[in-house]
Motif scaffolding. Structure first.
Motif, PDB file in Angstrom:
ATOM      1  N   THR A 281       9.426  -9.049 -22.715  1.00 29.80           N
ATOM      2  CA  THR A 281      10.100 -10.352 -22.777  1.00 29.80           C
ATOM      3  C   THR A 281       9.949 -11.108 -21.462  1.00 29.80           C
ATOM      4  O   THR A 281       9.708 -12.327 -21.443  1.00 29.80           O
ATOM      5  CB  THR A 281      11.597 -10.156 -23.097  1.00 29.80           C
ATOM      6  N   ALA A 282      10.064 -10.369 -20.345  1.00 32.16           N
ATOM      7  CA  ALA A 282       9.901 -10.990 -19.036  1.00 32.16           C
ATOM      8  C   ALA A 282       8.480 -11.526 -18.868  1.00 32.16           C
ATOM      9  O   ALA A 282       8.271 -12.638 -18.338  1.00 32.16           O
ATOM     10  CB  ALA A 282      10.228  -9.989 -17.935  1.00 32.16           C
ATOM     11  N   ALA A 285       8.102 -14.654 -20.949  1.00 38.23           N
ATOM     12  CA  ALA A 285       8.785 -15.775 -20.311  1.00 38.23           C
ATOM     13  C   ALA A 285       7.980 -16.285 -19.115  1.00 38.23           C
ATOM     14  O   ALA A 285       7.876 -17.512 -18.886  1.00 38.23           O
ATOM     15  CB  ALA A 285      10.179 -15.355 -19.862  1.00 38.23           C
ATOM     16  N   ALA A 286       7.386 -15.374 -18.364  1.00 37.72           N
ATOM     17  CA  ALA A 286       6.571 -15.782 -17.218  1.00 37.72           C
ATOM     18  C   ALA A 286       5.332 -16.553 -17.674  1.00 37.72           C
ATOM     19  O   ALA A 286       4.934 -17.549 -17.038  1.00 37.72           O
ATOM     20  CB  ALA A 286       6.163 -14.556 -16.405  1.00 37.72           C
ATOM     21  N   SER A 306      11.006 -17.917 -12.325  1.00 38.30           N
ATOM     22  CA  SER A 306      10.867 -16.583 -11.721  1.00 38.30           C
ATOM     23  C   SER A 306      12.210 -16.043 -11.266  1.00 38.30           C
ATOM     24  O   SER A 306      12.488 -14.835 -11.387  1.00 38.30           O
ATOM     25  CB  SER A 306       9.892 -16.645 -10.544  1.00 38.30           C
ATOM     26  N   ILE A 309      13.868 -14.800 -14.318  1.00 35.53           N
ATOM     27  CA  ILE A 309      13.225 -13.580 -14.817  1.00 35.53           C
ATOM     28  C   ILE A 309      13.627 -12.376 -13.971  1.00 35.53           C
ATOM     29  O   ILE A 309      13.879 -11.284 -14.492  1.00 35.53           O
ATOM     30  CB  ILE A 309      11.694 -13.762 -14.825  1.00 35.53           C
ATOM     31  N   THR A 313      15.465  -9.085 -15.582  1.00 31.79           N
ATOM     32  CA  THR A 313      14.991  -7.695 -15.525  1.00 31.79           C
ATOM     33  C   THR A 313      15.935  -6.826 -14.695  1.00 31.79           C
ATOM     34  O   THR A 313      16.159  -5.658 -15.012  1.00 31.79           O
ATOM     35  CB  THR A 313      13.581  -7.634 -14.930  1.00 31.79           C
TER      36      THR A 313
END
Length: 356
Positions: A281-282, A285-286, A306, A309, A313
Motif C-alpha cells: 500500500t505504501a 501510494a508513493a 512521503s 507514507i 508504515t
C-alpha cells in the motif's frame, strides 16, 4: 424330616429374595465427571468412565469471562473466570451416591457448590483410561482464519487434571451443581502481529452420562472489540458477549481463540501477510504521489506524501521478527522506506528541473 427340609428350603428361598431386594434398594455409587467413572474394586485395574451410570445430564452451561488487560502485550496467557452449571437428574427409583470427577485442562483450584453449599473436593491423581482429549494442536487466527501450530513462542501447555467430589441423589431428584475455576489458557506470539489467546474446555467426558443434554456456551469480555474464533458456533450478541447453544454434545472439545486488532489495517493478523500488504500500500501510494508530482511539476507534492507514507508504515508495521529482533527489523524497515522515499524525491526533482 420332610417337613423340616421344606422349612429349611423355604427359609433359604426367602433369604435369597430378601437379599436381592436389599441389593436393589441399596443406594448406588457411581463415579462421574461430565461422565461417570467405573472404579475398579480394591484399586485393581484401570480407572475408566462408566457408560451405564443411571444419572442423566439434562443441561450443561459453560461461561468464560475474560478480564481486562488482554491483547495489549505479549507477556503471557491471560486468565479467564470459568463458571459451569450441571443440571443432573436421577430418573431411577433408587437413591444414588455419586462421586463426580470434573476434568479441567490445567491444575487450577476448583470450587463446587450445590444448593448454596460448598462441597469438599479432592484430586484423584489419575485420568480415566478410556478417555483422551479430542482437541487440535493449533490455534486459529480469528481475522484470517489460518491455523497456526503451537511452538516454543506460541504454546498452550494443557495437562488434564481432575477434581473429585461427592453428590447424593434421592430417587427422581434433580440437582444444579455449579463449578468455578480460573483458566490460564494459552497464547501465541510467533508470526502474528497481535498476540492470540486461546482456551479449552473439555466437553467429551459428559458423553458418558445418560441422555442428550442441551449445551450452552458463553463468552463475555470486559473490554469491547475482541475478535473471536470458536470451533463451536457462537453468535455475537454485542461488543462484549458471544453465545451459542448445542442440541447435543459434540465429538470434540470446545476451543476458542481471540485477539484485539489494535494497529491492524487489513483482515489478517499474520505478521508476514499484514506487513507485505502495508508495504504494498505504501509503494502504491508513493507511485501515485510521484505521478502527481511529475504531472503537476510540483515536487513538494511527493515530499508531503512521503511524510504521510512514513507515518503510515511506522504505525502499521509494529511487529517484525518477534523478540528480540522486533525493534531491529522494524527500525531497519522504517529506515529502508525512508531511504527509498528520499531517493525517489531526488529523482523526481531532477526530472522536473530538466523539463523546465
Amino acid at each position: 424330616m420332610r417337613g423340616n427340609r421344606g422349612g429349611i428350603m423355604g427359609w433359604s428361598g426367602t433369604a435369597r429374595a430378601m437379599f436381592v431386594l436389599f441389593i436393589l434398594l441399596w443406594p448406588k455409587t457411581v463415579f462421574a465427571n461430565g461422565g461417570p467413572l467405573h472404579d475398579p474394586a480394591d484399586a485393581y485395574g484401570r480407572l475408566t468412565f462408566d457408560e451405564q451410570s443411571g444419572i442423566m445430564l439434562v443441561r450443561e452451561r459453560v461461561s468464560f469471562r475474560i478480564g481486562d488487560g488482554v491483547g495489549d502485550d505479549a507477556s503471557g496467557p491471560k486468565g479467564a473466570a470459568v463458571s459451569v452449571e450441571y443440571e443432573l437428574w436421577n430418573p431411577g427409583g433408587v437413591d444414588r451416591e455419586v462421586d463426580v470427577l470434573f476434568l479441567v485442562p490445567s491444575r487450577e483450584q476448583v470450587t463446587v457448590t450445590t444448593g448454596g453449599v460448598r462441597l469438599d473436593t479432592g484430586t484423584p491423581g489419575v485420568i480415566p483410561a478410556n478417555w483422551s482429549a479430542r482437541k487440535s494442536a493449533s490455534v486459529v487466527d480469528p481475522l484470517s482464519g489460518k491455523a497456526l501450530r503451537f511452538t516454543a513462542r506460541g504454546s498452550q501447555t494443557e495437562e488434564a487434571a481432575g477434581t473429585q467430589f461427592a453428590l447424593t441423589f434421592a430417587a427422581g431428584e434433580k440437582k444444579l451443581v455449579t463449578i468455578r475455576y480460573m483458566d490460564r489458557g494459552g497464547f501465541y506470539t510467533r508470526g502474528v502481529v497481535r498476540p492470540l489467546y486461546a482456551h479449552l474446555y473439555y466437553l467429551t467426558p459428559a458423553k458418558y452420562w445418560e441422555g442428550a443434554p442441551q449445551v450452552e456456551l458463553e463468552l463475555t469480555f470486559a473490554s469491547p472489540g475482541a475478535r473471536v474464533y470458536s470451533n463451536m458456533t457462537l453468535e455475537r450478541l454485542d461488543a462484549y458477549t458471544y453465545r451459542g447453544t448445542l442440541k447435543e454434545l459434540p465429538d470434540e472439545e470446545w476451543s476458542f481463540s481471540y485477539m484485539y486488532p489494535h494497529r491492524l489495517l487489513f483482515p489478517t493478523n499474520i505478521e508476514l501477510d499484514h506487513n507485505l500488504l502495508v508495504l504494498g500500500t505504501a509503494a502504491a501510494a508513493a507511485a501515485l504521489a510521484a505521478l502527481a508530482a511529475l504531472w503537476t511539476r510540483r515536487s513538494y507534492i511527493f515530499l508531503l506524501a512521503s511524510l504521510g507514507i512514513m507515518a503510515f508504515t511506522g504505525y502499521y508495521i509494529s511487529r517484525m521478527g518477534g523478540y528480540p529482533f522486533n525493534p531491529i527489523f522494524v527500525g531497519l524497515t522504517d529506515a529502508a522506506v525512508g531511504v527509498a522515499l528520499l531517493v525517489s524525491y531526488s529523482v523526481i526533482r531532477r526530472r522536473i528541473k530538466r523539463t523546465r
